[in-house]
Design a protein around this motif. Structure first.
Motif, mmCIF file in Angstrom:
data_model
loop_
_atom_site.group_PDB
_atom_site.id
_atom_site.type_symbol
_atom_site.label_atom_id
_atom_site.label_comp_id
_atom_site.label_asym_id
_atom_site.label_seq_id
_atom_site.Cartn_x
_atom_site.Cartn_y
_atom_site.Cartn_z
ATOM 1 N N SER A 124 0.819 -1.223 0.000
ATOM 2 C CA SER A 124 0.000 0.000 0.000
ATOM 3 C C SER A 124 0.850 1.269 0.000
ATOM 4 O O SER A 124 0.479 2.274 -0.600
ATOM 5 C CB SER A 124 -0.918 0.000 1.219
ATOM 6 N N THR A 125 2.012 1.239 0.680
ATOM 7 C CA THR A 125 2.827 2.470 0.739
ATOM 8 C C THR A 125 3.382 2.823 -0.635
ATOM 9 O O THR A 125 3.238 3.964 -1.081
ATOM 10 C CB THR A 125 3.940 2.317 1.793
ATOM 11 N N PRO A 126 3.977 1.877 -1.364
ATOM 12 C CA PRO A 126 4.460 2.217 -2.708
ATOM 13 C C PRO A 126 3.347 2.773 -3.609
ATOM 14 O O PRO A 126 3.595 3.640 -4.434
ATOM 15 C CB PRO A 126 4.988 0.888 -3.243
ATOM 16 N N LYS A 127 2.116 2.318 -3.399
ATOM 17 C CA LYS A 127 1.007 2.802 -4.245
ATOM 18 C C LYS A 127 0.924 4.329 -4.157
ATOM 19 O O LYS A 127 0.850 5.024 -5.165
ATOM 20 C CB LYS A 127 -0.302 2.187 -3.724
ATOM 21 N N ILE A 128 0.996 4.839 -2.930
ATOM 22 C CA ILE A 128 0.916 6.297 -2.737
ATOM 23 C C ILE A 128 2.172 6.975 -3.282
ATOM 24 O O ILE A 128 2.113 8.037 -3.905
ATOM 25 C CB ILE A 128 0.744 6.620 -1.240
ATOM 26 N N VAL A 129 3.299 6.319 -3.090
ATOM 27 C CA VAL A 129 4.560 6.877 -3.610
ATOM 28 C C VAL A 129 4.464 7.044 -5.120
ATOM 29 O O VAL A 129 4.795 8.096 -5.675
ATOM 30 C CB VAL A 129 5.750 5.959 -3.259
ATOM 31 N N PHE A 130 3.944 6.019 -5.808
ATOM 32 C CA PHE A 130 3.855 6.096 -7.278
ATOM 33 C C PHE A 130 2.926 7.231 -7.692
ATOM 34 O O PHE A 130 3.208 7.970 -8.645
ATOM 35 C CB PHE A 130 3.362 4.763 -7.846
ATOM 36 N N ASP A 131 1.823 7.392 -6.951
ATOM 37 C CA ASP A 131 0.889 8.490 -7.282
ATOM 38 C C ASP A 131 1.595 9.840 -7.148
ATOM 39 O O ASP A 131 1.489 10.710 -8.018
ATOM 40 C CB ASP A 131 -0.334 8.454 -6.341
ATOM 41 N N VAL A 132 2.344 10.002 -6.045
ATOM 42 C CA VAL A 132 3.037 11.282 -5.798
ATOM 43 C C VAL A 132 4.143 11.498 -6.836
ATOM 44 O O VAL A 132 4.299 12.576 -7.415
ATOM 45 C CB VAL A 132 3.623 11.315 -4.368
ATOM 46 N N LEU A 133 4.892 10.428 -7.099
ATOM 47 C CA LEU A 133 5.983 10.514 -8.077
ATOM 48 C C LEU A 133 5.430 10.985 -9.433
ATOM 49 O O LEU A 133 5.957 11.899 -10.059
ATOM 50 C CB LEU A 133 6.605 9.118 -8.215
ATOM 51 N N ALA A 134 4.315 10.386 -9.831
ATOM 52 C CA ALA A 134 3.719 10.717 -11.139
ATOM 53 C C ALA A 134 3.144 12.136 -11.123
ATOM 54 O O ALA A 134 3.301 12.896 -12.073
ATOM 55 C CB ALA A 134 2.621 9.715 -11.481
ATOM 56 N N ALA A 135 2.542 12.519 -10.014
ATOM 57 C CA ALA A 135 1.869 13.834 -9.953
ATOM 58 C C ALA A 135 2.871 14.974 -9.790
ATOM 59 O O ALA A 135 2.753 16.021 -10.433
ATOM 60 C CB ALA A 135 0.881 13.842 -8.788
ATOM 61 N N ASN A 136 3.873 14.797 -8.943
ATOM 62 C CA ASN A 136 4.735 15.930 -8.575
ATOM 63 C C ASN A 136 6.083 15.950 -9.283
ATOM 64 O O ASN A 136 6.770 16.962 -9.296
ATOM 65 C CB ASN A 136 5.027 15.900 -7.064
ATOM 66 N N PHE A 137 6.494 14.822 -9.819
ATOM 67 C CA PHE A 137 7.884 14.769 -10.303
ATOM 68 C C PHE A 137 8.033 14.315 -11.737
ATOM 69 O O PHE A 137 9.145 14.257 -12.253
ATOM 70 C CB PHE A 137 8.705 13.827 -9.398
#
Ligand code: 6PG
Length: 237
Positions: free
Chosen positions: A38-51
């Motif tokens: 579950s934690t990587p799921k949020i990381v991927f969302d943030v990575l895609a959205a912000n970076f």
């Protein structure tokens, strides 16, 4: 070992994403082994959205530290989760995505293909070396898909092993301890109060923690970083 403790899962995801971009954006190929959970799921969302516009994705090669033995279209698939939360939102060449495959591709029923690491990485004493291995940790102290009841797989000869989930019996493919500890950098992403006891045991190497595969993560490079939220770090001294 470095501990980075943040307010909550979202801040862990934001801070880890910044760390990832700093490590990966060097203009050279960057080989990363991803984790499920579950934690990587949020990381991927943030990575895609912000970076996503700050990254040259053509240099990043994606692998998985572990995968469930299911077709790539199955909701259990770590590959599918990564497509939904990251690959569908960034411009990464298909050739850079090294999914763990079975022999009779595509869409085969539960496919387990031990010993498969389609990776042309440089090797350290015969062991493939990732630039970064991202790990989670289960409430039972498992990491990747090496579980306490099969901790012997950590030292398996094969770089890639077939494991069995202790409750569901689901078969999984996982890189072994040698590959994890050969990585240039290893980052744990662990959040939530349910992890606090095991985080304390593993980080402080308390009595009995040797039964937890996460305790065996000790990269030769010395570069091990824990990204924790306050709940997961609550029991640390
Ligand atoms: C998987 C992961 C697994 C995961 C842990 C923690 O395929 O599920 O590789 O090892 O990292 O179970 O998962 P959470 O991040 O959901 O706590």
């Amino acid at each position: 070992m470095e501990l980075k403790i943040y307010r909550d899962k979202q801040e862990v995801a934001e801070q880890f994403s910044a760390y990832f971009v700093e490590k990966a954006n060097t203009g050279k190929p960057f080989h990363v082994a991803l984790s499920g959970g579950s934690t990587p799921k949020i990381v991927f969302d943030v990575l895609a959205a912000n970076f996503s516009d700050k990254m040259d994705w053509s240099k990043v090669h994606f692998y998985w530290g572990d995968e469930r033995c299911v077709p790539p279209t199955d909701d259990e698939s770590n590959y599918k989760m990564t497509v939904e939360h990251l690959f569908s939102k960034i411009d990464v060449p298909e050739a850079n995505i090294h999914r763990i495959r079975g022999e009779e591709e595509p869409n085969t029923e539960a496919i387990c293909y031990a010993n498969l690491l389609e990776i042309n990485l440089n090797e350290v004493e015969g062991t493939p070396q990732f630039d970064l291995v991202i790990l989670g940790m289960g409430d039972d102290g498992h990491t990747a898909s090496i579980f306490p009841h099969q901790i012997n797989l950590w030292n398996a000869e094969d770089h890639c092993v077939v494991a069995t989930h202790p409750e569901s019996g689901q078969q999984r493919v996982s890189i072994n301890g040698k590959v994890i500890n050969a990585a240039k950098e290893v980052a744990f992403l662990v959040t939530g109060a349910s992890k606090a006891k095991k985080v304390k045991a593993v980080v402080e190497k308390t009595e009995g923690s040797k039964e937890y595969p996460a305790t065996l993560v000790d990269p030769k490079s010395g570069n091990l970083v824990w990204f924790l939220d306050e709940d997961a770090a609550a029991d640390l001294d």
